[in-house]
Motif scaffolding. Structure first.
Motif, PDB file in Angstrom:
ATOM      1  N   GLU A  16       0.852  -1.189   0.000  1.00 56.64           N
ATOM      2  CA  GLU A  16       0.000   0.000   0.000  1.00 56.64           C
ATOM      3  C   GLU A  16       0.884   1.234   0.000  1.00 56.64           C
ATOM      4  O   GLU A  16       1.826   1.334   0.796  1.00 56.64           O
ATOM      5  CB  GLU A  16      -0.915   0.011   1.223  1.00 56.64           C
ATOM      6  N   MET A  17       0.610   2.154  -0.908  1.00 56.62           N
ATOM      7  CA  MET A  17       1.353   3.405  -0.982  1.00 56.62           C
ATOM      8  C   MET A  17       0.393   4.571  -0.804  1.00 56.62           C
ATOM      9  O   MET A  17      -0.675   4.610  -1.425  1.00 56.62           O
ATOM     10  CB  MET A  17       2.084   3.540  -2.321  1.00 56.62           C
ATOM     11  N   ARG A  18       0.805   5.523   0.039  1.00 53.33           N
ATOM     12  CA  ARG A  18       0.040   6.753   0.263  1.00 53.33           C
ATOM     13  C   ARG A  18       0.971   7.940   0.068  1.00 53.33           C
ATOM     14  O   ARG A  18       2.152   7.880   0.431  1.00 53.33           O
ATOM     15  CB  ARG A  18      -0.542   6.807   1.684  1.00 53.33           C
ATOM     16  N   SER A  19       0.418   9.007  -0.499  1.00 56.15           N
ATOM     17  CA  SER A  19       1.234  10.203  -0.695  1.00 56.15           C
ATOM     18  C   SER A  19       0.336  11.414  -0.803  1.00 56.15           C
ATOM     19  O   SER A  19      -0.849  11.308  -1.151  1.00 56.15           O
ATOM     20  CB  SER A  19       2.088  10.067  -1.967  1.00 56.15           C
ATOM     21  N   ASP A  20       0.890  12.589  -0.504  1.00 58.97           N
ATOM     22  CA  ASP A  20       0.157  13.833  -0.687  1.00 58.97           C
ATOM     23  C   ASP A  20       0.418  14.446  -2.055  1.00 58.97           C
ATOM     24  O   ASP A  20       0.011  15.575  -2.320  1.00 58.97           O
ATOM     25  CB  ASP A  20       0.523  14.835   0.411  1.00 58.97           C
TER      26      ASP A  20
END
Length: 483
Positions: free
Chosen positions: A240-244
């Motif tokens: 899982e990858m999260r970024s702004d």
């Protein structure tokens, strides 16, 4: 310049083609600035940490085998304590004996069974000169286990696993990107991470006997720029990858199964089975080959995202230079049709000045875009170029009120060009449609044109003096009137 409309049209067409030279020079300037911008991005990115690719972890289990060797030794005289020698030759007397030696064999290399990774990034903007460089701080959390039962199945003969020498290895793109916390835990046990000692970037840790631990948790904090990737080393890999960052470009060997992109960032998930990547779950190989396997996993099977900057002004300026010939051609056609009623045709130099103004428009747009952004720069440059050419039409070309037609056409042209530059996907469609409509309008406007000139013959190529009409024959003499 000849009065024939056909000749004037051909001259204008040739001048339009000649304008390719300044347009190509402008395109080279745009490419040079874009290269300089890319170099700045790469330089700042490398100083911050550079592109990051994570491969691993991998468990390396040393393997040994007890081997009986036949050796020889000198015989000691128990009475004297000296080496016994042969009387004839004087050489030492030797005897054979057996010794058991523990010999190192190729280690067992295990990849994780269940591998779960969560990566989150927070973007920052760094400044270098007039450029803004996006960089990120990433937190990587991995949970995994190892199929230790597979190790015994790979042994041959009297080989045995040296569990006490077990070592966990992970590969990074660069150790200097590591910041903050870096920890490995198994239950309540904390392991001390160390840099790898085999000239490869990454981390290693001695696990002692891994059979006492079921699952591990590895956390890394690191800096990076441009892209972030991870290799699917587990038999079952879930990432899982999260970024702004709101403009991710997913790339690498695998695209995400699901993703959600908003103006404030994105979330993406991957689920990859072991059959989708060419990495052996358990194998025997030298330690150097194990490092090669991680390196191959980094280059061939890694996936993630890049910090894509959509339709930046360098791309737009470069595309504007490619559409420059179309812009110049449409302006030349407009001027050609407007000036068709003039008694004195325009000089080629006047057409060249119009074309140069539109070539300089691209340089103006790029120069101002680097300072104030693309939108204001485009409006300022297009407005200045339109005013300049309209004023030139009034005072330089003596078009009078017809210069308003030129100004209106330029306003519409630059508005359409802006829409073309804003839309990458529909740029070709818009450009081709504009060219087709312009050609159709030209055909309609010139439907009644006398292309050969007023004479209507091929004599329009030469300036010939008109042939004077023949003189009338002399009137016959009249006889005098009769008296």
């Amino acid at each position: 310049m000849l009065r024939s409309a056909g000749v004037r049209f051909l001259v204008v067409a040739v001048l339009g083609l000649l304008m390719l030279i300044p347009l190509l020079m402008v395109s080279d300037v745009v490419s040079s600035r874009r290269t300089y911008h890319t170099d700045v991005l790469d330089q700042v990115g490398e100083e911050w940490g550079g592109k990051q690719v994570i491969a691993g972890p991998m468990l390396v289990l040393p393997v040994t085998e007890d081997v009986v060797e036949q050796r020889k030794r000198d015989v000691i005289d128990p009475a004297t304590g000296r080496v016994m020698v042969h009387e004839a030759s004087g050489l030492p007397v030797q005897e054979s004996y057996e010794v058991t030696v523990s010999t190192a064999r190729d280690p067992v290399v295990l990849l994780p069974g269940q591998f779960t990774a969560r990566l989150s990034t927070r973007t920052e903007l760094r400044h270098r000169g007039i450029f803004d460089v996006p960089v990120y701080q990433a937190t990587v959390e991995m949970e995994f286990d190892f199929p230790l039962s597979q190790a015994e199945k790979l042994l041959v003969g009297a080989e045995k696993v040296d569990w006490a020498g077990a070592q966990l290895v992970a590969r990074l793109q660069s150790n200097r990107a590591l910041r903050g916390a870096a920890s490995l835990k198994a239950g309540n046990t904390d392991f001390g991470l160390e840099p790898r000692n085999d000239d490869e970037p990454g981390l290693s840790v001695a696990l002692n006997d891994p059979r006492g631990h079921d699952r591990y948790a590895l956390r890394l904090d690191l800096n990076g720029a441009d892209s972030l990737r991870i290799a699917p080393v587990g038999r079952t890999t879930k990432v899982e990858m999260r970024s702004d960052w709101p403009h991710p470009s997913f790339d690498g060997a695998f695209l995400p199964n699901t993703h959600d992109i908003t103006d404030t960032g994105f979330v993406a998930e991957w689920m990859i089975p072991h059959l989708a990547r060419n990495l052996a779950q358990a194998s025997r190989m030298p330690a150097s080959s194990a490092s090669d396997m991680l390196r191959q996993a980094s280059s061939d099977t890694s996936f993630g995202f890049s910090f894509y900057q959509p339709n930046d002004f360098y791309q737009k300026a470069w595309r504007a230079s490619k559409y420059g010939l179309l812009t110049v051609a449409l302006t030349f056609l407009t001027v050609f049709l407007i000036e068709g009623r003039r008694e004195t045709p325009l000089h080629p130099v006047q057409y060249i000045l119009i074309g140069l103004a539109q070539a300089i428009f691209i340089l103006l747009m790029l120069a101002y875009a680097e300072q104030i952004g693309f939108g204001p720069a485009y409006a300022l440059s297009a407005g200045a170029t339109t005013l300049l050419l309209t004023a030139f039409g009034v005072f330089g070309l003596r078009l009078g009120r017809r210069a308003a037609v030129l100004g209106l056409m330029l306003g519409v042209l630059y508005a359409v060009l802006y829409l073309i530059l804003q839309s990458t996907d529909y740029a070709l469609l818009a450009g081709a449609s504009l060219a087709f409509l312009a050609l159709g309008a030209t055909m309609y406007s010139t439907r009644n044109e006398e292309w050969y000139g007023p004479t209507g013959s091929a004599g329009w190529l030469l300036r010939q003096k008109p042939v004077p009409p023949p003189l009338p024959d002399a009137a016959p003499p009249q006889s005098p009137p009769l008296p």
